[in-house]
Scaffold this motif. Structure first.
Motif, PDB file in Angstrom:
ATOM      1  N   MET A 165       8.862  -1.492   9.717  1.00 36.40           N
ATOM      2  CA  MET A 165       9.045  -0.185   9.130  1.00 36.40           C
ATOM      3  C   MET A 165       8.057   0.043   7.995  1.00 36.40           C
ATOM      4  O   MET A 165       7.359   1.030   7.970  1.00 36.40           O
ATOM      5  CB  MET A 165      10.500  -0.069   8.662  1.00 36.40           C
ATOM      6  CG  MET A 165      10.771   1.030   7.706  1.00 36.40           C
ATOM      7  SD  MET A 165      11.051   2.580   8.542  1.00 36.40           S
ATOM      8  CE  MET A 165      11.570   3.555   7.184  1.00 36.40           C
ATOM      9  N   ARG A 166       7.994  -0.909   7.044  1.00 34.25           N
ATOM     10  CA  ARG A 166       7.092  -0.770   5.901  1.00 34.25           C
ATOM     11  C   ARG A 166       5.645  -0.709   6.364  1.00 34.25           C
ATOM     12  O   ARG A 166       4.863   0.074   5.836  1.00 34.25           O
ATOM     13  CB  ARG A 166       7.295  -1.922   4.918  1.00 34.25           C
ATOM     14  CG  ARG A 166       6.423  -1.788   3.685  1.00 34.25           C
ATOM     15  CD  ARG A 166       6.736  -2.903   2.674  1.00 34.25           C
ATOM     16  NE  ARG A 166       5.960  -2.712   1.492  1.00 34.25           N
ATOM     17  CZ  ARG A 166       4.775  -3.268   1.286  1.00 34.25           C
ATOM     18  NH1 ARG A 166       4.229  -4.044   2.199  1.00 34.25           N
ATOM     19  NH2 ARG A 166       4.110  -3.063   0.165  1.00 34.25           N
ATOM     20  N   GLU A 167       5.282  -1.512   7.348  1.00 36.44           N
ATOM     21  CA  GLU A 167       3.898  -1.524   7.829  1.00 36.44           C
ATOM     22  C   GLU A 167       3.495  -0.174   8.391  1.00 36.44           C
ATOM     23  O   GLU A 167       2.404   0.316   8.119  1.00 36.44           O
ATOM     24  CB  GLU A 167       3.706  -2.629   8.875  1.00 36.44           C
ATOM     25  CG  GLU A 167       3.764  -4.014   8.283  1.00 36.44           C
ATOM     26  CD  GLU A 167       3.683  -5.091   9.350  1.00 36.44           C
ATOM     27  OE1 GLU A 167       3.296  -4.790  10.496  1.00 36.44           O
ATOM     28  OE2 GLU A 167       4.013  -6.235   9.024  1.00 36.44           O
ATOM     29  N   SER A 168       4.366   0.455   9.163  1.00 36.54           N
ATOM     30  CA  SER A 168       4.019   1.761   9.726  1.00 36.54           C
ATOM     31  C   SER A 168       3.950   2.822   8.635  1.00 36.54           C
ATOM     32  O   SER A 168       3.088   3.699   8.674  1.00 36.54           O
ATOM     33  CB  SER A 168       5.014   2.165  10.814  1.00 36.54           C
ATOM     34  OG  SER A 168       6.304   2.318  10.266  1.00 36.54           O
ATOM     35  N   MET A 169       4.849   2.743   7.656  1.00 35.37           N
ATOM     36  CA  MET A 169       4.837   3.699   6.563  1.00 35.37           C
ATOM     37  C   MET A 169       3.579   3.539   5.713  1.00 35.37           C
ATOM     38  O   MET A 169       3.022   4.518   5.220  1.00 35.37           O
ATOM     39  CB  MET A 169       6.069   3.499   5.679  1.00 35.37           C
ATOM     40  CG  MET A 169       6.157   4.463   4.517  1.00 35.37           C
ATOM     41  SD  MET A 169       7.674   4.283   3.569  1.00 35.37           S
ATOM     42  CE  MET A 169       7.473   2.664   2.858  1.00 35.37           C
ATOM     43  N   CYS A 170       3.100   2.325   5.582  1.00 32.87           N
ATOM     44  CA  CYS A 170       1.962   2.040   4.716  1.00 32.87           C
ATOM     45  C   CYS A 170       0.627   2.081   5.452  1.00 32.87           C
ATOM     46  O   CYS A 170      -0.424   1.919   4.824  1.00 32.87           O
ATOM     47  CB  CYS A 170       2.144   0.672   4.071  1.00 32.87           C
ATOM     48  SG  CYS A 170       3.622   0.569   3.023  1.00 32.87           S
ATOM     49  N   ALA A 171       0.646   2.311   6.739  1.00 35.06           N
ATOM     50  CA  ALA A 171      -0.588   2.279   7.527  1.00 35.06           C
ATOM     51  C   ALA A 171      -1.608   3.313   7.053  1.00 35.06           C
ATOM     52  O   ALA A 171      -2.804   3.061   7.097  1.00 35.06           O
ATOM     53  CB  ALA A 171      -0.265   2.490   9.003  1.00 35.06           C
TER      54      ALA A 171
ATOM     55  N   GLN B 119      -2.105   9.179   2.385  1.00 39.12           N
ATOM     56  CA  GLN B 119      -0.932   9.633   1.637  1.00 39.12           C
ATOM     57  C   GLN B 119      -1.283   9.907   0.179  1.00 39.12           C
ATOM     58  O   GLN B 119      -0.813  10.891  -0.409  1.00 39.12           O
ATOM     59  CB  GLN B 119       0.189   8.600   1.729  1.00 39.12           C
ATOM     60  CG  GLN B 119       0.833   8.501   3.092  1.00 39.12           C
ATOM     61  CD  GLN B 119       1.925   7.453   3.109  1.00 39.12           C
ATOM     62  OE1 GLN B 119       2.734   7.385   2.191  1.00 39.12           O
ATOM     63  NE2 GLN B 119       1.939   6.627   4.143  1.00 39.12           N
ATOM     64  N   LEU B 120      -2.105   9.033  -0.411  1.00 37.50           N
ATOM     65  CA  LEU B 120      -2.536   9.265  -1.793  1.00 37.50           C
ATOM     66  C   LEU B 120      -3.394  10.529  -1.882  1.00 37.50           C
ATOM     67  O   LEU B 120      -3.254  11.314  -2.822  1.00 37.50           O
ATOM     68  CB  LEU B 120      -3.328   8.070  -2.325  1.00 37.50           C
ATOM     69  CG  LEU B 120      -2.535   6.948  -2.967  1.00 37.50           C
ATOM     70  CD1 LEU B 120      -3.476   5.818  -3.398  1.00 37.50           C
ATOM     71  CD2 LEU B 120      -1.721   7.424  -4.150  1.00 37.50           C
TER      72      LEU B 120
ATOM     73  N   ARG C  78       8.328  10.812  -2.653  1.00 35.81           N
ATOM     74  CA  ARG C  78       6.963  10.453  -2.248  1.00 35.81           C
ATOM     75  C   ARG C  78       6.437   9.281  -3.072  1.00 35.81           C
ATOM     76  O   ARG C  78       5.878   8.328  -2.536  1.00 35.81           O
ATOM     77  CB  ARG C  78       6.046  11.665  -2.394  1.00 35.81           C
ATOM     78  CG  ARG C  78       4.604  11.362  -1.999  1.00 35.81           C
ATOM     79  CD  ARG C  78       3.684  12.575  -2.107  1.00 35.81           C
ATOM     80  NE  ARG C  78       3.468  12.952  -3.491  1.00 35.81           N
ATOM     81  CZ  ARG C  78       3.724  14.150  -3.993  1.00 35.81           C
ATOM     82  NH1 ARG C  78       4.226  15.109  -3.242  1.00 35.81           N
ATOM     83  NH2 ARG C  78       3.487  14.412  -5.262  1.00 35.81           N
ATOM     84  N   TYR C  79       6.650   9.331  -4.384  1.00 33.19           N
ATOM     85  CA  TYR C  79       6.141   8.243  -5.230  1.00 33.19           C
ATOM     86  C   TYR C  79       6.896   6.941  -5.017  1.00 33.19           C
ATOM     87  O   TYR C  79       6.313   5.865  -5.131  1.00 33.19           O
ATOM     88  CB  TYR C  79       6.115   8.657  -6.697  1.00 33.19           C
ATOM     89  CG  TYR C  79       4.979   9.614  -6.954  1.00 33.19           C
ATOM     90  CD1 TYR C  79       3.660   9.203  -6.774  1.00 33.19           C
ATOM     91  CD2 TYR C  79       5.215  10.927  -7.302  1.00 33.19           C
ATOM     92  CE1 TYR C  79       2.612  10.075  -6.965  1.00 33.19           C
ATOM     93  CE2 TYR C  79       4.163  11.810  -7.500  1.00 33.19           C
ATOM     94  CZ  TYR C  79       2.864  11.376  -7.326  1.00 33.19           C
ATOM     95  OH  TYR C  79       1.819  12.243  -7.500  1.00 33.19           O
ATOM     96  N   ALA C  80       8.165   7.013  -4.681  1.00 30.88           N
ATOM     97  CA  ALA C  80       8.909   5.793  -4.357  1.00 30.88           C
ATOM     98  C   ALA C  80       8.307   5.146  -3.112  1.00 30.88           C
ATOM     99  O   ALA C  80       8.114   3.922  -3.060  1.00 30.88           O
ATOM    100  CB  ALA C  80      10.386   6.110  -4.157  1.00 30.88           C
ATOM    101  N   GLU C  81       7.997   5.966  -2.110  1.00 29.46           N
ATOM    102  CA  GLU C  81       7.398   5.446  -0.879  1.00 29.46           C
ATOM    103  C   GLU C  81       5.994   4.895  -1.143  1.00 29.46           C
ATOM    104  O   GLU C  81       5.640   3.822  -0.643  1.00 29.46           O
ATOM    105  CB  GLU C  81       7.361   6.531   0.188  1.00 29.46           C
ATOM    106  CG  GLU C  81       8.742   6.902   0.691  1.00 29.46           C
ATOM    107  CD  GLU C  81       8.775   8.143   1.571  1.00 29.46           C
ATOM    108  OE1 GLU C  81       7.708   8.789   1.763  1.00 29.46           O
ATOM    109  OE2 GLU C  81       9.866   8.486   2.060  1.00 29.46           O
ATOM    110  N   LEU C  82       5.203   5.615  -1.930  1.00 33.74           N
ATOM    111  CA  LEU C  82       3.858   5.121  -2.249  1.00 33.74           C
ATOM    112  C   LEU C  82       3.938   3.812  -3.032  1.00 33.74           C
ATOM    113  O   LEU C  82       3.146   2.893  -2.787  1.00 33.74           O
ATOM    114  CB  LEU C  82       3.079   6.165  -3.046  1.00 33.74           C
ATOM    115  CG  LEU C  82       2.554   7.358  -2.267  1.00 33.74           C
ATOM    116  CD1 LEU C  82       2.041   8.440  -3.218  1.00 33.74           C
ATOM    117  CD2 LEU C  82       1.455   6.939  -1.301  1.00 33.74           C
TER     118      LEU C  82
END
Length: 147
Positions: free
Chosen positions: A1-7, A12-13, A98-102
């Motif tokens: 999950m984290r890997e796909s979100m952070c791909a 995102q930034l 958004r910032y929590a996810e980033l």
């Protein structure tokens, strides 16, 4: 999950920078609607915070600071102070998420700290906007708790 979100972390930034610039422009328009000089000054300080958030994120990406102007396709204020403040509150709450996810995707603890610092600012902004509605007697809608 984290890997796909952070791909697509960089993208995102970059999108977050654009959102902050749009918020700065939107809030500047709300400042012009403010019913008092005090509220106008508070809102102008939030405008500065939003632009600083964009600059900080640009520096994380190693790019020049963004221009002090709104990107295309930014929302305009409606002319109704209370309605626009409610929109600002929703925007700030979205920015917190958004910032929590980033921050979860941050490559270093230092970057995570910077992103969570911005998250804290956005939380404070949501509280300030909410207090403006409640304190100004503008909150006839369900956005504010009743005592």
């Amino acid at each position: 999950m984290r890997e796909s979100m952070c791909a697509n972390y960089r993208e995102q930034l970059e999108a977050s920078i654009q959102d902050e610039l749009c918020d700065a422009g939107f809030y500047a328009q709300i400042a012009n609607e403010a019913p008092t000089q005090e509220l106008r000054e508070i809102i102008i300080s939030i405008v500065g915070d939003e632009y600083a958030h964009a600059r900080l994120q640009a520096s994380l990406l190693g790019i020049c600071p963004p221009p002090a102007s709104c990107p295309e396709n930014c929302a305009d204020a409606s002319g109704d102070f209370a309605q626009d403040v409610e929109a600002a509150i929703l925007g700030e709450l979205g920015a917190i998420r958004r910032y929590a996810e980033l921050a979860m995707c941050a490559p270093t603890n230092r970057v995570r700290y910077l992103l969570t610092s911005i998250l804290g600012d956005e939380y404070a902004h949501a509280r300030i906007w909410t207090a403006m509605l409640a304190g100004s007697g503008l909150c006839a809608r369900s956005c504010c708790p009743k005592d």
